[in-house]
Write a protein that holds these residues in place. Structure first.
Motif, mmCIF file in Angstrom:
data_model
loop_
_atom_site.group_PDB
_atom_site.id
_atom_site.type_symbol
_atom_site.label_atom_id
_atom_site.label_comp_id
_atom_site.label_asym_id
_atom_site.label_seq_id
_atom_site.Cartn_x
_atom_site.Cartn_y
_atom_site.Cartn_z
ATOM 1 N N LEU A 149 0.846 -1.190 0.000
ATOM 2 C CA LEU A 149 0.000 0.000 0.000
ATOM 3 C C LEU A 149 0.882 1.239 0.000
ATOM 4 O O LEU A 149 1.894 1.292 0.697
ATOM 5 C CB LEU A 149 -0.922 0.009 1.213
ATOM 6 N N GLN A 150 0.472 2.233 -0.794
ATOM 7 C CA GLN A 150 1.227 3.473 -0.894
ATOM 8 C C GLN A 150 0.292 4.652 -0.666
ATOM 9 O O GLN A 150 -0.867 4.619 -1.085
ATOM 10 C CB GLN A 150 1.885 3.582 -2.270
ATOM 11 N N THR A 151 0.816 5.667 -0.001
ATOM 12 C CA THR A 151 0.024 6.838 0.340
ATOM 13 C C THR A 151 0.833 8.084 0.009
ATOM 14 O O THR A 151 2.045 8.111 0.232
ATOM 15 C CB THR A 151 -0.331 6.822 1.844
ATOM 16 N N SER A 152 0.166 9.119 -0.521
ATOM 17 C CA SER A 152 0.871 10.365 -0.834
ATOM 18 C C SER A 152 1.453 10.950 0.456
ATOM 19 O O SER A 152 0.918 10.756 1.548
ATOM 20 C CB SER A 152 -0.066 11.367 -1.512
ATOM 21 N N ASN A 153 2.551 11.663 0.317
ATOM 22 C CA ASN A 153 3.286 12.138 1.486
ATOM 23 C C ASN A 153 2.489 13.087 2.365
ATOM 24 O O ASN A 153 2.580 13.018 3.589
ATOM 25 C CB ASN A 153 4.595 12.794 1.047
ATOM 26 N N ALA A 154 1.690 13.967 1.777
ATOM 27 C CA ALA A 154 0.891 14.907 2.577
ATOM 28 C C ALA A 154 -0.131 14.150 3.419
ATOM 29 O O ALA A 154 -0.311 14.441 4.613
ATOM 30 C CB ALA A 154 0.205 15.924 1.674
ATOM 31 N N SER A 156 -3.432 4.124 -1.536
ATOM 32 C CA SER A 156 -4.291 4.040 -0.357
ATOM 33 C C SER A 156 -4.361 5.389 0.353
ATOM 34 O O SER A 156 -3.939 5.534 1.492
ATOM 35 C CB SER A 156 -3.756 2.948 0.589
ATOM 36 N N ASP A 157 -4.927 6.389 -0.343
ATOM 37 C CA ASP A 157 -5.054 7.726 0.227
ATOM 38 C C ASP A 157 -6.401 7.968 0.905
ATOM 39 O O ASP A 157 -6.492 8.742 1.843
ATOM 40 C CB ASP A 157 -4.880 8.798 -0.863
ATOM 41 N N THR A 158 -7.448 7.333 0.391
ATOM 42 C CA THR A 158 -8.803 7.643 0.840
ATOM 43 C C THR A 158 -9.572 6.370 1.185
ATOM 44 O O THR A 158 -9.144 5.260 0.850
ATOM 45 C CB THR A 158 -9.575 8.380 -0.270
ATOM 46 N N VAL A 159 -10.729 6.550 1.803
ATOM 47 C CA VAL A 159 -11.613 5.423 2.086
ATOM 48 C C VAL A 159 -12.052 4.781 0.773
ATOM 49 O O VAL A 159 -12.158 3.549 0.680
ATOM 50 C CB VAL A 159 -12.833 5.887 2.921
ATOM 51 N N ASP A 160 -12.290 5.593 -0.254
ATOM 52 C CA ASP A 160 -12.644 5.040 -1.567
ATOM 53 C C ASP A 160 -11.533 4.157 -2.119
ATOM 54 O O ASP A 160 -11.798 3.111 -2.714
ATOM 55 C CB ASP A 160 -12.976 6.153 -2.575
ATOM 56 N N ASP A 161 -10.274 4.569 -1.926
ATOM 57 C CA ASP A 161 -9.139 3.740 -2.357
ATOM 58 C C ASP A 161 -9.155 2.403 -1.632
ATOM 59 O O ASP A 161 -8.958 1.351 -2.241
ATOM 60 C CB ASP A 161 -7.798 4.434 -2.075
#
Length: 189
Positions: free
Chosen positions: A103-108, A154-159
């Motif tokens: 899983l990857q997430t944007s840094n912000a 994996s940034d959001t609940v939708d993701d």
């Protein structure tokens, strides 16, 4: 791995990995529930079974004993039907997993999640840098067959919902492969 009467593992095992804060536990728990699999949270297992070599004050976490963790999981993994979540992946036996999801997430987004968890200083910066340089994706690619490693945003609940749906479809389509050795010569000395 334990197999059924035709020599096949009945259900796949999936590893969900990624930096802290990428949604591993949320994704793993939802995926396990949606498919009737076991969710194995390595962090919780280490605490519950004391599978560690003490506490690391610098990073505010247990120092896991990888050998003890693997010994504890061996029989369970042979049964299949496990969704394992942990931020590392290189110490697990390759034979255990049929799919490895990073899983990857944007840094912000990751920064906000980690600071809300109370991460500060070196612990915060190390985890952000790990994500920037895709350390865990590279670790997965070096530790497992390229064909089973998948990076998912994996940034959001939708993701998370989309990832669970995609992985559930993969589980429904998964067919065990019977490993057969043919044309094997054995030499005895």
């Amino acid at each position: 791995m334990t197999s059924n009467s035709n020599g096949r593992v009945p259900k796949p095992n999936i590893l969900i990995t990624g930096s802290p804060g990428t949604g591993k536990t949320t994704t793993a728990a939802a995926l396990a529930e949606a498919n009737g699999f076991r969710h194995v949270n390595i962090g919780d297992l280490v605490k519950q079974k004391s599978l560690h070599d003490g506490w690391d004050d610098k990073f505010d976490c247990y120092i896991i004993n990888e050998d003890l963790v693997c010994d504890e999981l061996e029989d369970l993994m042979e049964q299949g039907g496990n969704i394992v979540d942990y931020h590392g992946c290189d110490f697990f036996p390759e034979r255990w997993f049929h799919h490895v999801v990073v899983l990857q997430t944007s840094n912000a987004v990751l920064y906000d999640r980690l600071t809300k968890r109370g991460y500060t200083g070196q612990k915060l910066s190390n985890n952000i840098e790990c994500e920037i340089f895709q350390v865990l994706l590279e670790e997965a690619k070096e530790s497992y067959s390229q064909g089973i490693v998948l990076a998912m945003q994996s940034d959001t609940v939708d993701d998370i919902d989309r990832n669970v749906a995609t992985l559930s479809q993969w589980i429904r389509n998964w067919r065990p492969v019977k490993k057969v050795l043919s044309n094997v010569s054995v030499c005895w000395e």
